[in-house]
Scaffold this active site. Structure first.
Site, PDB file in Angstrom:
ATOM      1  N   GLU A 214       0.871  -1.128   0.148  1.00 58.21           N
ATOM      2  CA  GLU A 214      -0.095  -0.076  -0.121  1.00 58.21           C
ATOM      3  C   GLU A 214       0.793   1.218   0.024  1.00 58.21           C
ATOM      4  OE1 GLU A 214      -3.261   0.207   0.010  1.00 58.21           O
ATOM      5  OE2 GLU A 214      -3.754  -1.999   0.156  1.00 58.21           O
ATOM      6  N   CYS A 248      -2.118   9.458   2.675  1.00 62.13           N
ATOM      7  CA  CYS A 248      -1.618   8.869   1.375  1.00 62.13           C
ATOM      8  C   CYS A 248      -2.636   9.184   0.219  1.00 62.13           C
ATOM      9  CB  CYS A 248      -1.597   7.522   1.607  1.00 62.13           C
ATOM     10  SG  CYS A 248      -3.017   6.515   2.105  1.00 62.13           S
TER      11      CYS A 248
END
Ligand code: NAD
Length: 460
Positions: A214, A248
């Site tokens: 991720e 993010c």
């Protein structure tokens, strides 16, 4: 710092625990999910305190994105787990008659979950929820850059689970992770930067360990000509400056239709003042950079364009004001690197194909957002750009829906999680075909003689 001998001991203990089969039954997994939820509830004040110390997160922000989020995720997964664990009956091809087929989802074994510092609690425990649901053991490695949260995670896990089932290993990633990954894990789930993600993949090679990565990237936010400017501005400001841009999936930069730039910038400024006041440094609702290294990196971007709003900094406080920047170049570091801070470059476009070409300069973003009233614009971006996931007329919130997969594409990562996708990531799909013995069709057996004609009739 944990020694290699201690790692070996922990690894072997987890191996034995997993091999005993205790983690497999539904009742155990469900009970452990409930235990985890109760532990988080018990530790809630300490978690919020640690997040304040590490990131100056307001309790509302910390609760919603780190704690409340996990409660929802645990509830959703616990409610569906029994059904997901049932073997799935699928059809069987005629050539296998008389057969039946099933997909069994089996636990993977030992998992290693590595977390970053920006949502240091949630990003450590959210994959763990998937690992528990999948019937696995887990070793957690929190980020050393959010040390208060790392301590709380260690205490919570120690207090709640047997070390042979779930354990935490703290320490500097560059030392601890290679020592851990010298052992064979059945899955490594990593959240963090692209360069470290590449190292994780390399370390996984000798044991052929599957990895979920991720990662990050530059997530564009496109604002079309046909748009509700006020609503768009509020949602953009909220999502960009949440956790001071250290998210993010935060919009990294704006691509605005040139005709509405002026109106949008005015609305963005208004929203910043409405949310954080004339002096955001005094706002309790605004976070700080995690450390001076990140402060310096983000503050340096301010010199690469013209500040439209904000731009104030205080190195001692690791404070950077919510900032709008224009006149940046695609070759500048601010447009080459993931910003990961409260600086929002505002670029313009005249036609949608131009905007799409611009986005492709930084391919495979983790997220893409488009603010538009036009179905055509929405469709073109979804179909013509490769990215992890995103929103139309919103930002960040796609990751709150457990029905949606969350993960990157290309450089922003591989694999997905949340809801059913977490369960799938942390289990192996074992396909089994069972054939009855009352009939044994001889067509496949030699001697083949004239059987080809018959086979061609069946397999066409
Ligand atoms: P990072 O890659 O520096 O660190 C992540 C983890 O890796 C930490 O636990 C760290 O200890 C460990 N680590 C560091 N160096 C290592 C090495 N040499 N070998 C092995 N392990 C090592 O990332 P970060 O700075 O903590 O987080 C920021 C990055 O994470 C940003 O790029 C952001 O986009 C990304 N991120 C992605 C998501 C997502 O869900 N896709 C979520 C949050 C953050």
């Amino acid at each position: 710092m944990i020694s290699n001998a201690q790692i070996s001991q922990l690894y072997n203990a987890q191996h034995d625990y997993f091999d005993s089969g205790v983690t497999h039954p539904y009742a155990f997994r469900k009970a452990m999910l409930q235990k985890l939820k109760k532990a988080i509830q018990r530790y809630e004040p300490r978690i919020l305190e640690a997040l304040k110390l590490d990131l100056h997160k307001h309790p509302l922000e910390a609760y919603s994105s780190e704690v409340g989020f996990l409660y929802e995720e645990i509830a959703y997964i616990a409610a569906n787990l029994k059904q997901w664990m049932e073997p799935e009956v699928v059809t069987s091809p005629f050539v296998t008659y008389p057969s039946s087929s099933r997909v069994y989802r089996e636990p993977l074994g030992l998992t290693l979950i590595i977390a970053p510092w920006n949502y240091p609690f949630m990003l450590q425990l959210s994959p763990l929820v998937g690992a528990i649901a999948g019937g696995n053991c887990a070793i957690l490695k929190p980020s050393e850059l959010a040390p208060h949260t790392a301590t709380v995670i260690t205490d919570l896990i120690k207090d709640t689970f047997e070390p042979a089932y779930i354990s935490v290993v703290e320490g500097e990633g560059g030392t601890v992770i290679p020592a851990l990954m010298a052992f064979r894990f059945d899955h490594v789930f990593f959240t963090g930067s692209i360069p470290v993600g590449k190292k994780i993949m390399e370390m996984a090679v000798p044991h052929l360990t599957p990895v979920t990565l991720e990662l990050g990237g530059k997530s564009p936010c496109v604002v079309d000509e046909k748009v509700n400017v006020k609503v768009a501005a509020k949602r953009i400001v909220w999502s960009k400056f949440w956790n001071a841009g250290q998210t993010c999936v935060a919009p990294d930069y704006l691509l605005v239709h040139h005709k509405i730039k002026e109106a949008l910038v005015a609305a963005l400024k208004e929203a910043i003042v409405e949310f954080f006041g004339e002096n955001p440094a005094a706002s309790q609702d605004y976070a700080r950079m995690i450390n001076t290294r990140r402060f310096d990196a983000v503050a340096a971007y301010l010199k690469e364009g013209r500040v439209l709003h904000g731009g104030q900094t205080d190195r001692e406080q690791r404070y950077i004001a919510p900032t709008l920047l224009e006149e940046v170049e695609w070759d500048d570091p601010v447009m080459q690197e993931e910003i990961f801070g409260p600086v929002l470059p505002v670029l313009t476009f005249e036609t949608l194909p131009q905007a799409i070409q611009a986005i492709k300069k930084n391919p495979y973003p983790l997220a893409l957002y488009v603010f538009t009233k036009s179905k055509k614009t929405e469709k073109a971006l979804i179909e013509q750009v490769r990215f992890g996931g995103g929103c139309v007329n919103n930002a960040l919130v796609h990751l709150t829906n457990p029905e949606l997969p969350f993960g990157g594409a290309g450089y922003s990562g591989m694999g997905q999680y949340h809801g059913r996708y977490s369960f799938d990531t942390f289990t192996h799909a074992k396909g089994m075909l069972k054939t009855a013995t009352w009939l044994d069709v001889p067509v496949k057996y030699p001697p083949f003689k004239n059987k080809l004609g018959l086979l061609k009739k069946i397999m066409k």
